[in-house]
Each structure stands twice: as C-alpha cells, then as structure tokens.
Design a protein around this motif. Structure first.
Motif, short mmCIF file in Angstrom:
data_model
loop_
_atom_site.label_atom_id
_atom_site.label_comp_id
_atom_site.label_asym_id
_atom_site.label_seq_id
_atom_site.Cartn_x
_atom_site.Cartn_y
_atom_site.Cartn_z
N VAL A 1 -16.95 36.90 29.30
CA VAL A 1 -17.33 36.65 27.91
C VAL A 1 -17.99 37.90 27.32
O VAL A 1 -18.86 38.50 27.95
N GLY A 2 -17.52 38.29 26.14
CA GLY A 2 -18.07 39.44 25.46
C GLY A 2 -17.41 40.76 25.85
O GLY A 2 -17.61 41.78 25.20
N ARG A 3 -16.59 40.75 26.90
CA ARG A 3 -15.97 41.99 27.36
C ARG A 3 -14.77 42.38 26.51
O ARG A 3 -14.09 41.53 25.92
N LYS A 4 -14.49 43.68 26.50
CA LYS A 4 -13.32 44.20 25.80
C LYS A 4 -12.21 44.41 26.85
O LYS A 4 -12.42 45.17 27.81
N LEU B 1 -14.05 35.88 23.58
CA LEU B 1 -15.04 35.09 22.86
C LEU B 1 -15.59 33.98 23.75
O LEU B 1 -16.78 33.67 23.71
N ALA B 2 -14.70 33.37 24.52
CA ALA B 2 -15.15 32.26 25.36
C ALA B 2 -14.20 32.19 26.55
O ALA B 2 -13.06 32.63 26.48
N ALA B 3 -14.69 31.65 27.64
CA ALA B 3 -13.85 31.50 28.82
C ALA B 3 -14.26 30.24 29.56
O ALA B 3 -15.43 29.89 29.61
N PRO C 1 -15.01 50.31 27.42
CA PRO C 1 -16.38 50.54 26.92
C PRO C 1 -16.71 49.60 25.77
O PRO C 1 -15.82 49.26 24.98
N ASP C 2 -17.99 49.22 25.66
CA ASP C 2 -18.39 48.22 24.65
C ASP C 2 -18.10 48.67 23.22
O ASP C 2 -17.92 47.84 22.34
#
Length: 649
Positions: free
Chosen positions: A599-602, A560-562, A639-640
């Motif tokens: 950020v945003g990565r799985k 979510l945040a880094a 993968p997203d």
RNA sequence: GGCGGCGUAGCUCAGUCGGUAGAGCAGACGGCUCAUAUCCGUUAUGUCGGGGGUUCAAUUCCCUCCGCCGCUACCA
C-alpha cells in the motif's frame, strides 16, 4: 431383412457467417460417412441445417436493414447452394425457425420444467451481447460503469437484473460420469473424451437457459417474456427434426442418433449439456460423437480478423468438388488440426488424383481402345500375376473398410493409393505394348487389360464415398453400373467408352497468377514464402520491432489498497491509481508479499492488457515483477517521487 | 500450476509390445512410351527434441529438462 438405420448429423450452422471451409469440412465428412454407410447396407438419415436465432442475428440483420428471418433466408440459400455444389446428399435441412422445431423446443422445455429440472431464478449482473452471456457482477467496472467481457474483451451492456430460467445441470454430474464410464467411446477421439470427463469432474453449475433481453428466438411456453437460450434451442434440432413433437413412428425409429459430427470448439455443448438435457427429458442419449479439428491456413488459425478465411467457392473455380472432398479427407486425420496450403492442395490433387488414379484409368482405356477397338473378349490367359492383383485387392478392401469404420479416411485412402501405384507397376512389368506387337499374344493382352479393368472398378467402389462424381464416371466408362463392394467382374465381352478426363491437371502457376490463393489481397502477387507470424522473423531469434514494443503500455501506478482474495492462497487484489483512472488488479503474489508491504508503493503495471477474470474478480492489467526459477516474484518498487501515470519506454 | 498429447529425412507423417528406422512429396540419376510432360526403377541426408536411468541392447520402457498444442486453473 430390413436395413439397419444410421442417423447422422452435422451441427446446425449459425447464419451470422457466410459458409467457409470449416463448415464445408464438417459437412463433407458427414456426406462421406453417409455414402460409406450406404455402401455397407445402412439406411441413412443425414441431417444438417441452420441456427437462426439470437441477438447477434437480430442486430446484424437490422444493420443491413433486414428482418432477422430475411437475413436467415438469404444465408440459408448460400448454404444450400454450396452443399449442392459440393455434392452433399443430405436428407433433411432443418432451420431453427421452422414451426415444428419451435414447437418441439417448447415441448422439451416444458417437459424438463415439469420435472423440476428447469426452475425460475433471478440473475443480476451484466450481459455481453456479443457472447450472449451473463457476466458475473463481481467483475470490476470499466471507466463508464460497464464491464468488460472476460471472453471477448468487449464492453458489456448496462447492468441488468432479470428473471430467467435455469437448468439444473448440477444434478447431472454423477449421471454423466457414469454414462461416460459405461460408454468410453461416446466421444471420439479418446483425448476429447478425457477432456469432457475432467470438465464434468470439476463440478457443474446450473445453466441459465433463457434470456429476457433476447427477442429473436423461441418463447418460453407460458412465459413469453422469456426466450429460450440459443444452445438449448439449437441442440434440440437433432430431435425436433425427426418429429419429437409428435413422438411419431419416425422419431421412434431414428432416435437415438448414431453419430453427431462437429468441430472441437463446440464439444462441451454436445458432450455435456446435450446429454444432460436428454437425461432430464427422459430420452436416450446419442451413440457417438465424432470431434474433428480445425483447418489452419498456412499454420495459422483462420479468422475473420486476420482475413485468411478460406472461401470454398474460390477453390471451386479451379477444382472439382471431388478434388476438394479428396483433399480434405486425405490430408487431415480426425481429431488433429489440418493445415491447408494452396501448394499442398494442388500437389496432392495433381499427384494422387490426376497422375496416379485418372492416369491409370486413362492408360488402361487407351490400350483397350487402341488394341481392341473398345471391345475385347475374355480369352483367359491368366498368370499368377493376375491372381495376385485380385488377392491383394481383397486384402486391401478388408483393411480399408476397417479404417473407414473408424472414420480414419486418411489411412484408408493412403492404402488405396498404394494399391493404385501397384497397378501402375503391373502395367510396366507386363508391358502390354509389347504384347500387342504379336498377334499370338492377344489372349494374354486381353487378360491383362481385363484384370486392370476389374481392379479399377473394384477400387472405384472404395473411392466412391469420397469421389462420388468420379466414381459414377468410371462406372460409365466401363459400362459397369454395379456400385457394390468386392472384386468386380465384367461380362465375357466388354465394351468401354473412353475419352473422358477425370481430373484435369491444375497448373499452380495459373492458379497463383490469378490471385485466387490469396483472396485477402486481391490481385497481389503471392509471397514467395509462407507469411511469418506478425512481428517475429525467422532466424532473428525473436527480435521485435519498436512498434511491437510500443503496443505494450506500461505506466507507473500507486497502490491505493491491497487485500487478500478469499479462498485463494496466492492472490492479492489491489486497487491502484494509474494516473488516468482507478482500477483493480489481481496478482499471484500473496505467498511473498503482504498487503501492507504494497500500500502506498509506486509500481509498474501493464495498462492495456486484456482484462481477465481471476477467482471471479476482473483484473485490469498486470503488475510487472521479476520471477526466479521457483516463480518467486520480485516487484520493482520505484522511488516515492516517481510521478503516477509516467510512461515506461 | 494441474491433466492430456506431441516433438522421427528439406516438407507431411507412419512405425518400433526394446535389437541403432520407413512412406509420400520435393531433389538427383536412369528406364519405358499404353497414358492427362503421365508411369516405373535407383538414389542422398536422419546424433528418431536434450540429458540421465534400467538393460547384453532404447528411437521404442522409466525419470528429468526444453519446445509446441489442447483442456483447465487461485498466470495475467
């Protein structure tokens, strides 16, 4: 000339736990040192006792429907009984609930506060009841708004904001380092001293020394809302026990202590905090601290959770106190961890004490009885062999005293038993049973037996600190009351009282058949081999069971945040969504990954890793990453469309 | 990651200020008979963690790697 004094202490034992082999070891070691120092002409004061304050005691007492003092009373009884059984000749038993102790603690507290080294401050954050410690507020919260203690992993109590007193430990770093430098043998062994020095060199922070949440303890003078924290309270026992309260003649003559004995886990308290407290109070520092290791059970640390804690009472069902004392002193060298196995124990005791020592006494007295009807006259037909026996004893004594002076009892005992073996060899060489066949050899036979008796009595003195009961028996057998050092003499005509079994042989088969070696599994047959570490079998190259793998919960999480952690080159702090909660984790990847890369990565995380505090931030989990030889991390990015919270299996 | 320690016979460990190693226990064989089936003697096995270096010579000194332990950390 007055005898020099020797003031020695064990730690005071926390009454939350029943006495186990670790307590017994420390205390036996102290007792052995006491008896040895007495042999060397010291007037010894040996202090032990119990630590009875703190929230943990309060809580376990109320669980059992008792008051804290009642619980302590019952535990004190158990400690004292065990010490009596093990022949511990302590001079004083202090309890932190003793009136003189409580007032003494208040006195030293007040004194340091007047000096300005204890000041009132405020603490805001969480509190771990189990550790009785403050948990920094920076720790990230658990699901229910509490914190997880980085030390024990348990949930903390609710957030507290409280006044408490701090000890200005930060002001004492330099003075402590100077003291260590001037007294490099303050902590023995040296490796422990080095640990202390490096700890202090890294800088000391002020120490909170009171708690407002704890009621069961010593109230702060003039501020009864506050209770003096357990370590300040407990350490002070070494001075309160000898009348620091009145600073009487007794205190003046005994302090500073000559020796504090303890296990390695409480080194820091004794070698850093305690000297700092004393410096602040303007008192001299103890002369030496002796740090011993732990007893491992079959190579593993004993702990309540693994159920392998060794209860000395079980050994005492089969073995004498002297046998237990001997094993503990013979088998562990100071500083290193000792390894306890029942096989090793039986073997050591049977071999050294029964076969070598007791049998030597038995065959010697047997011959005196058989050939001389218990009483023989010294007709002095000595040869060079007898001179050698005496000369080698003199050498032995010198070496053993040297070892014992350095508290290397294992070394000293080793040399003693080499000598005992040489006495057995001497008997075979001179063959007394053949001398006995000819009447004309009687003077020679008398000389041989008398030499043996003198050697036995001399060695007996060296063994007496470790084997006090046996030593007294041996003196009784030969009617030789003198317990002093040196090559012993006997009257020209001496009588003996034979027939005493010093160390009955213990049959390993019987011992194991009774199931006593494995109290955790009552009545179960002993395993044929040493139990293996859980989950990993020998010879299968570290293969694990699928159950072991399932212990690790790995899930897909979304970043979510880094952000970079301040003042840390290598750390990134991540806020992640694990599917079931949002949490913080810290990863040592900042040299290779920028916050915006993630950020945003799985990613994949280990969800059930015990939380740990890194740079003051609680990291609840771990990112999975590959790592090359240079420790560069490679984070698998999924993968997203991978669902957050998906389990890896 | 840093500092410190350790890695020697099947087991527990000692040792070598550099000249290819020892003690106890366990094992095998033998001897004695005073003794609690005890004691004494003889006896096997070790690339002294791996590799490299210095040296006439290293297990012993230096470097490096591996493994284990302790303390510690910006490992988690």
């Amino acid at each position: 000339m007055a005898m020099p004094k020797f003031y020695l202490t064990t730690p005071i034992y926390y009454v939350n736990d029943v006495p186990h082999i670790g307590h017994a070891y420390t205390t036996i070691l102290a007792d052995v040192i006491k008896r040895y120092k007495q042999l060397r002409g010291f007037q010894v004061m040996f202090l032990t006792g119990t630590d009875e304050h703190g929230q943990k005691i309060e809580r376990s007492a109320s669980k059992q429907g008792l008051g804290p003092k009642q619980l302590a009373d019952s535990m004190v009884k158990r400690f004292k009984e065990l010490w009596q059984t093990l022949n511990i000749d302590y001079d004083q038993f202090i309890r932190t609930t003793d009136e003189e102790h409580v007032r003494g603690v208040q006195k030293i507290f007040a004194k340091v506060r007047e000096k300005g080294d204890i000041y009132l401050g405020e603490y805001a954050g969480h509190y771990c009841i189990s550790c009785e410690n403050f948990i920094p507020d920076s720790a990230e919260e658990t699901t229910d708004g509490k914190r997880t203690c980085p030390d024990c992993g348990r949930a903390t109590a609710n957030r507290v904001k409280e006044k408490c007193y701090f000890f200005r430990l930060s002001a004492y770093g330099g003075k402590l380092l100077k003291f260590y430098e001037e007294n490099p043998d303050f902590v023995t062994p040296r490796s422990r001293m080095n640990e202390v020095v490096s700890f202090v060199k890294m800088g000391l922070r002020d120490l909170s020394v009171t708690r407002s949440t704890v009621k069961w303890g010593v109230p702060v003078p003039g501020d009864p809302q506050q209770t003096i924290y357990v370590w300040f309270d407990a350490l002070a026992n070494y001075i309160t026990a000898i009348d620091y309260l009145n600073e009487s003649e007794r205190f003046a003559s005994l302090w500073p202590a000559d020796l504090h004995i303890m296990a390695k886990d409480i080194l820091k308290y004794h070698a850093v905090y305690w000297p700092a407290f004393l410096l602040a109070a303007g008192l001299p520092l103890p002369k030496k601290e002796l740090i011993h290791g732990w007893w491992l059970k079959d190579e593993k640390k004993m702990s309540k959770s693994s159920g392998n804690v060794l209860d000395p009472h079980i050994l005492l069902k089969h073995f004498s106190a002297d046998a237990i004392r001997y094993f503990l002193m013979r088998e562990a060298s100071i500083g290193a961890d000792g390894n306890f196995s029942h096989e090793g124990f039986i073997n050591r005791v049977n071999t050294d004490l029964t076969n070598d020592w007791a049998n030597l006494v038995s065959r010697t007295t047997g011959m005196i009885e058989k050939y001389f009807a218990n009483s023989f006259r010294d007709t002095a037909r000595y040869t060079v062999k007898e001179d050698e026996i005496r000369d080698r004893y003199v050498e032995l004594e010198k070496a053993v005293l040297d070892n014992f002076d350095q508290y290397q009892f294992n070394r000293g005992l080793e040399s003693i038993f080499e000598y005992v073996n040489s006495l057995n060899r001497y008997i075979v060489e001179v063959q007394p049973w053949n001398l006995a066949k000819e009447k004309e050899n009687e003077p020679r036979l008398a000389a041989v037996l008398k030499t043996l008796a003198r050697a036995i009595l001399s060695v007996n003195t060296l063994l007496s600190p470790i084997l006090p009961d046996t030593a007294a028996k041996v003196r009784g057998i030969f009617n030789a009351p003198d317990p002093g050092l040196g090559w012993k003499d006997l009257p020209e005509t001496s009588a003996i009282q034979p027939g005493m079994q010093l160390f009955p042989r213990v049959d390993g088969k019987v011992f194991f058949a009774e199931g006593d070696a494995f109290p955790a599994k009552e009545g179960a047959a002993p395993p044929a081999t040493t139990p293996l570490p859980q989950g990993i079998g020998a010879g299968d190259e570290g293969l694990i069971e699928i159950q072991d793998f399932k212990k690790v919960q790995m899930v897909v999480a979304r970043v979510l945040a880094a952000e970079k952690v301040e003042k840390a080159d290598k750390l990134l702090q991540l806020k992640i969504d694990t599917g079931s909660d949002t949490r913080t984790l810290v990863a040592g990847i900042a040299l290779f990954y920028k916050p915006e890369d993630l950020v945003g990565r799985k990613i994949i995380i280990v969800k059930n890793l015990k939380p740990a505090k890194l740079r003051g931030i609680l990291s609840q989990g771990m990112i999975l990453a590959a790592s090359d030889a240079g420790n560069r991390p490679y984070i698998p990015i999924l993968p997203d469309d991978t669902p957050v919270g998906a389990i890896l299996k």
